[in-house]
Write a protein that holds these residues in place. Structure first.
Motif, PDB file in Angstrom:
ATOM      1  N   GLU A   1       0.823  -1.205   0.000  1.00 48.88           N
ATOM      2  CA  GLU A   1       0.000   0.000   0.000  1.00 48.88           C
ATOM      3  C   GLU A   1       0.854   1.250   0.000  1.00 48.88           C
ATOM      4  N   ARG A   2       0.251   2.290  -0.512  1.00 47.99           N
ATOM      5  CA  ARG A   2       0.909   3.590  -0.488  1.00 47.99           C
ATOM      6  C   ARG A   2       0.928   4.135   0.923  1.00 47.99           C
ATOM      7  N   ILE A   3       1.856   5.072   1.156  1.00 46.92           N
ATOM      8  CA  ILE A   3       1.923   5.721   2.456  1.00 46.92           C
ATOM      9  C   ILE A   3       1.599   7.195   2.240  1.00 46.92           C
ATOM     10  N   PRO A   4       0.545   7.697   2.922  1.00 47.30           N
ATOM     11  CA  PRO A   4       0.150   9.086   2.677  1.00 47.30           C
ATOM     12  C   PRO A   4       1.343  10.033   2.838  1.00 47.30           C
ATOM     13  N   LYS A   5       1.473  10.969   1.919  1.00 54.42           N
ATOM     14  CA  LYS A   5       2.504  12.012   1.940  1.00 54.42           C
ATOM     15  C   LYS A   5       3.924  11.490   1.720  1.00 54.42           C
ATOM     16  N   LYS A   6       4.087  10.219   1.425  1.00 54.93           N
ATOM     17  CA  LYS A   6       5.421   9.706   1.088  1.00 54.93           C
ATOM     18  C   LYS A   6       5.350   9.204  -0.344  1.00 54.93           C
ATOM     19  N   ASP A   7       5.846  10.040  -1.243  1.00 52.86           N
ATOM     20  CA  ASP A   7       5.677   9.729  -2.657  1.00 52.86           C
ATOM     21  C   ASP A   7       6.452   8.511  -3.114  1.00 52.86           C
ATOM     22  N   LYS A   8       7.577   8.282  -2.452  1.00 52.48           N
ATOM     23  CA  LYS A   8       8.463   7.255  -2.971  1.00 52.48           C
ATOM     24  C   LYS A   8       8.333   5.930  -2.248  1.00 52.48           C
ATOM     25  N   LEU A   9       7.639   5.921  -1.127  1.00 51.47           N
ATOM     26  CA  LEU A   9       7.629   4.720  -0.288  1.00 51.47           C
ATOM     27  C   LEU A   9       6.352   3.909  -0.428  1.00 51.47           C
ATOM     28  N   LEU A  10       6.514   2.586  -0.312  1.00 55.87           N
ATOM     29  CA  LEU A  10       5.363   1.692  -0.194  1.00 55.87           C
ATOM     30  C   LEU A  10       5.538   0.889   1.083  1.00 55.87           C
ATOM     31  N   ARG A  11       4.397   0.549   1.715  1.00 51.12           N
ATOM     32  CA  ARG A  11       4.446  -0.320   2.876  1.00 51.12           C
ATOM     33  C   ARG A  11       4.035  -1.719   2.407  1.00 51.12           C
ATOM     34  N   LEU A  12       4.957  -2.672   2.547  1.00 50.82           N
ATOM     35  CA  LEU A  12       4.688  -4.029   2.077  1.00 50.82           C
ATOM     36  C   LEU A  12       4.632  -4.969   3.268  1.00 50.82           C
ATOM     37  N   THR A  13       3.877  -6.033   3.128  1.00 51.21           N
ATOM     38  CA  THR A  13       4.121  -7.165   4.020  1.00 51.21           C
ATOM     39  C   THR A  13       4.619  -8.291   3.129  1.00 51.21           C
ATOM     40  N   VAL A  14       5.731  -8.888   3.571  1.00 48.31           N
ATOM     41  CA  VAL A  14       6.408  -9.879   2.743  1.00 48.31           C
ATOM     42  C   VAL A  14       6.577 -11.167   3.549  1.00 48.31           C
ATOM     43  N   ASP A  15       6.086 -12.232   2.963  1.00 42.38           N
ATOM     44  CA  ASP A  15       6.151 -13.539   3.615  1.00 42.38           C
ATOM     45  C   ASP A  15       7.521 -14.161   3.365  1.00 42.38           C
ATOM     46  N   ILE A  16       8.320 -14.370   4.434  1.00 50.21           N
ATOM     47  CA  ILE A  16       9.584 -15.087   4.247  1.00 50.21           C
ATOM     48  C   ILE A  16       9.569 -16.370   5.068  1.00 50.21           C
ATOM     49  N   GLY A  17       8.365 -16.935   5.172  1.00 48.80           N
ATOM     50  CA  GLY A  17       8.218 -18.259   5.780  1.00 48.80           C
ATOM     51  C   GLY A  17       8.347 -18.270   7.296  1.00 48.80           C
ATOM     52  N   GLU A  18       8.256 -17.106   7.943  1.00 50.46           N
ATOM     53  CA  GLU A  18       8.409 -17.080   9.401  1.00 50.46           C
ATOM     54  C   GLU A  18       7.087 -17.365  10.084  1.00 50.46           C
ATOM     55  N   ALA A  19       7.157 -18.091  11.205  1.00 49.90           N
ATOM     56  CA  ALA A  19       5.945 -18.470  11.934  1.00 49.90           C
ATOM     57  C   ALA A  19       5.190 -17.221  12.391  1.00 49.90           C
ATOM     58  N   SER A  20       5.939 -16.147  12.660  1.00 51.50           N
ATOM     59  CA  SER A  20       5.297 -14.923  13.155  1.00 51.50           C
ATOM     60  C   SER A  20       4.503 -14.197  12.065  1.00 51.50           C
TER      61      SER A  20
END
Ligand code: ME8
Ligand code: MG
Length: 695
Positions: A607-626
């Motif tokens: 998702e986009r981050i309001p007022k941050k033109d260059k940044l995205l907030r991602l959730t990335v699965d790297i196989g961790e139980a958490s």
């Protein structure tokens, strides 16, 4: 009492007369929502048109065109500021009369704007009689309100210069910087405007109507200036002649800002134009002249009897442009002479770059390389690519050069997803224009074109084409792409008017033609008629090859007075990355390398981050139980969030968390390469499960 000449019905003055007679004070609704009056500052003719003045003018033109598409009757005013001591001196220095000098310089502005596809409805020059008489009326109106009085202006005066100086402008010991001799403390009779009367009303106004002064940072600046308390303003001089005489006291020449600011009003005359378009809907300016526009200008209008609902609706101050990382100045000006840029890259492309690259309201850097990259990646590589790959290889070859029919039985889910993506982007683009965010409106349009390319790839039209039983399906796919391009052509038209009409011509469509009272914004899917003939032609956006790039950069660097070879080092840090980062020293051991924990990840959300033109907030699965990790990635200029979900990426998993402030903490980093506008993400070439070690 002076008699006021502007008298058409519904004017502020008629209403004021009613108020004075004791009628109840009544605020009308905002000006007809059907009208849109946009202005730029009127530029000093001491300077030729340059990229800074072009930026404001292009923005105004694009806003006007957007509102035309929405069915509004628009009026776009620009012009030139031709009075004042500075001009008088500049003309004298060139051995010209002020009049001859300003005539010559003003014509450069008149000619410059159409070269950038800007179509002002009016161009006002402050030396025109219509302006001079209008300003005098405004002055009289302020005088009638008791807001102008004669006083003494005190300051440091250099007799050789015949000019006042502030202490800051003098050399040590109060010495004139020009003549190197002591200045004198002098007093000159001057008219003053009772600015001090209007501070509270301005504070109250901006508190109740924050939309009147944008963006917010600028409003805060003005509010703190107002809270310090306003002093009366000296609004006349007797020491020079090149200006508008004060009514009834021609020994005094009006302060050039009183004269200049009035242009927005005087340009409408005192007849039906003013009745139709006053007050301005959007007044654009740079942040250098906020105080004049957000304090003096409304105060003059208030004094002249304009009620709050007859004051400018929105004053919007944008940021400053720098060039290749350096502040714009006379020495760099040649490189960005708007006409040369338009000749080299195309006027549509220059407009696009300026409004796309710089978040409107913030400062931004102009770089020739970034301009080339945007044209290449977004216009050619995304919009042009979608058009040309569809027209030649499919519409011509399999559908006889006609827009194919959408056979309902051949539709599938990908199509409906594409249609809802289009709807969302079209709405987002309109909302962005309405929030004064042209950069976001353009981003939405390009991201829609990217979605079109992705859809086309997913539908694998080349495979469909090979199978005669899939002809209807191929027709549906091609139809969807063409319709999407039609939509994109409207979304981009405010900024790329001639290129989008070229693209529409190839699609077999008429040029965009706004109609008053009809909303042509492409909210609805389905404007393209099946069976209409396409007209394929040359690429809409020229392909800028690496060789062209080298040549163009060298040309512009040479103009800046630098040796062409220096180009690569002259471009800003941001851009140099593209020509290859310098390599780290060779010879680390495998163990050192192995300290970096690289993992294969799958993007789950973005998702986009309001007022941050260059940044995205991602959730990335790297196989961790958490569960998936949150990663803040600086990839928003290259990827729309929806394009990332489901992608395999390479994650640096053991980096210390990085805090971006405001609760944004990144737990890892993605590997990518390329310029920030056209990044490529590192990935692996066969599916592997999330969390697999990359080594
Ligand atoms: O101030 N970046 O005229 P001016 C962005 N005559 N915008 C820039 C810019 C830059 N580097 N340089 C200029 C005057 N501009 C007065 C105005 S209005 C009643 C009188 C743009 O020729 C920006 O809009 O100095 C800025 O406010 C304007 O040009 C200043 O033009
Ligand atoms: Mg200036």
């Amino acid at each position: 009492m002076h008699k006021w000449r502007w008298r058409d019905s519904g004017s502020a003055f008629v209403r004021r007369a009613r108020v004075e007679r004791g009628a109840p004070k009544r605020y009308t609704a905002p000006p007809s929502m059907k009208r849109f009056y946009v202005t730029t500052p009127i530029y000093y003719v001491t300077d030729a048109p340059h990229l800074g003045t072009a930026y404001t003018t292009i923005a105004a033109d694009a806003f006007a065109r957007y509102h035309q598409l929405r069915g509004k009757q628009t009026r776009f005013l620009t012009g030139t500021d031709e009075h004042g001591l500075k001009l008088e001196r500049e003309a004298t220095a060139r051995g010209l009369s002020p009049k001859a000098f300003v005539d010559e310089m003003a014509s450069r502005y008149v000619e410059a704007w159409p070269q950038l596809l800007c179509q002002p409805d009016d161009f006002i020059r402050t030396t025109e009689p219509r302006h001079e008489s209008g300003v005098q009326e405004l002055w009289k109106r302020c005088a009638d309100a008791g807001d102008i009085y004669l006083g003494d202006f005190e300051g440091w005066y250099c007799v050789a210069c015949e000019g006042y100086y502030t202490e800051k402008e003098l050399l040590e010991g109060n010495v004139c910087a020009v003549h190197k001799r002591p200045v004198e403390r002098m007093r000159e009779a001057s008219y003053f405007f009772r600015l001090s009367r209007y501070g509270d009303r301005l504070i109250d106004l901006y508190t109740r109507h924050p939309e009147m002064l944008q963006p917010e940072t600028r409003r805060n600046e003005v509010m703190s200036f107002l809270r310090e308390g306003l002093k009366d303003l000296s609004v006349s001089r007797t020491s020079f002649k090149w200006g508008i005489p004060v009514p009834g006291d021609p020994a005094h020449i009006m302060f050039v800002w009183f004269d200049a600011l009035a242009n927005y009003l005087t340009a409408l005359g005192d007849g039906s134009l003013r009745a139709d378009f006053w007050p301005p809907t959007l007044q654009l300016l740079g942040k250098d002249i906020i105080r004049f526009h957000c304090v003096y200008w409304p105060a003059f209008l208030m004094s002249a009897g304009f009620p709050d609902d007859q004051l400018p609706r929105t004053l919007f101050a944008h940021g400053f442009l720098t060039i290749n990382g350096e502040k714009m100045g006379k020495s760099t000006r040649n490189t960005v002479e708007p006409r040369r840029l338009a000749e080299a890259f195309g006027p549509d492309e220059v407009r696009y770059y300026l409004l796309r690259e710089i978040a409107f309201g913030q400062d931004g850097d102009f770089s020739h390389l970034a301009l080339i990259q945007r044209i290449r990646a977004e216009l050619g590589g995304t919009v042009g690519n979608l058009l040309h790959r569809t027209l030649g290889a499919f519409v011509q070859k399999y559908f006889d050069g006609k827009v194919p029919t959408r056979v309902p039985a051949a539709e599938d889910d990908l199509d409906s997803v594409l249609r809802s993506t289009a709807e969302a982007h079209v709405r987002e683009a309109a909302a962005s224009w309405d929030r004064f965010e042209p950069h976001r409106a353009l981003e939405a349009a390009i991201s829609l074109a990217s979605a079109g390319n992705k859809y086309f790839d997913e539908c694998a039209p080349w495979a469909l084409a090979k199978d005669p039983t899939k002809h209807d399906r191929l027709g549906v796919v091609v139809h969807h792409v063409l319709e999407l391009l039609r939509i994109v052509s409207v979304l981009l038209w405010p900024v790329l008017p001639s290129k989008m009409n070229e693209l529409r011509h190839q699609l077999g469509l008429e040029p965009v033609t706004p109609v008053i009272d009809r909303d042509l914004w492409p909210f609805a899917w389905g404007g393209l008629a099946a069976g209409s003939a396409i007209r394929p032609g040359a690429p809409v956006f020229r392909n800028i090859t690496k060789d062209d790039e080298t040549r163009l950069l060298a040309e512009f660097a040479a103009l800046a007075g630098a040796a062409p070879a220096a180009t690569a080092t002259k471009v800003p840090a941001k851009a140099t990355k593209t020509s290859g980062d310098s390599l780290p020293p060779a010879g680390i051991s495998y163990d050192e390398f192995a300290k970096t924990d690289l993992r294969l990840g799958v993007v789950r959300t973005a998702e986009r981050i309001p007022k941050k033109d260059k940044l995205l907030r991602l959730t990335v699965d790297i196989g961790e139980a958490s569960g998936p990790r949150t990663i803040i990635a600086g990839i928003a200029l290259s990827f729309a969030p929806e394009d990332l979900v489901g992608r395999s990426v390479v994650v640096v998993a053991n980096l210390a968390p990085r805090d971006f402030g405001k609760g944004l903490v990144s737990h890892g980093m993605l590997l990518a390469c390329g310029p920030s506008e056209s990044l490529a993400l590192a990935t692996v070439d066969k599916p592997q499960s999330p969390g697999t070690r990359v080594k």
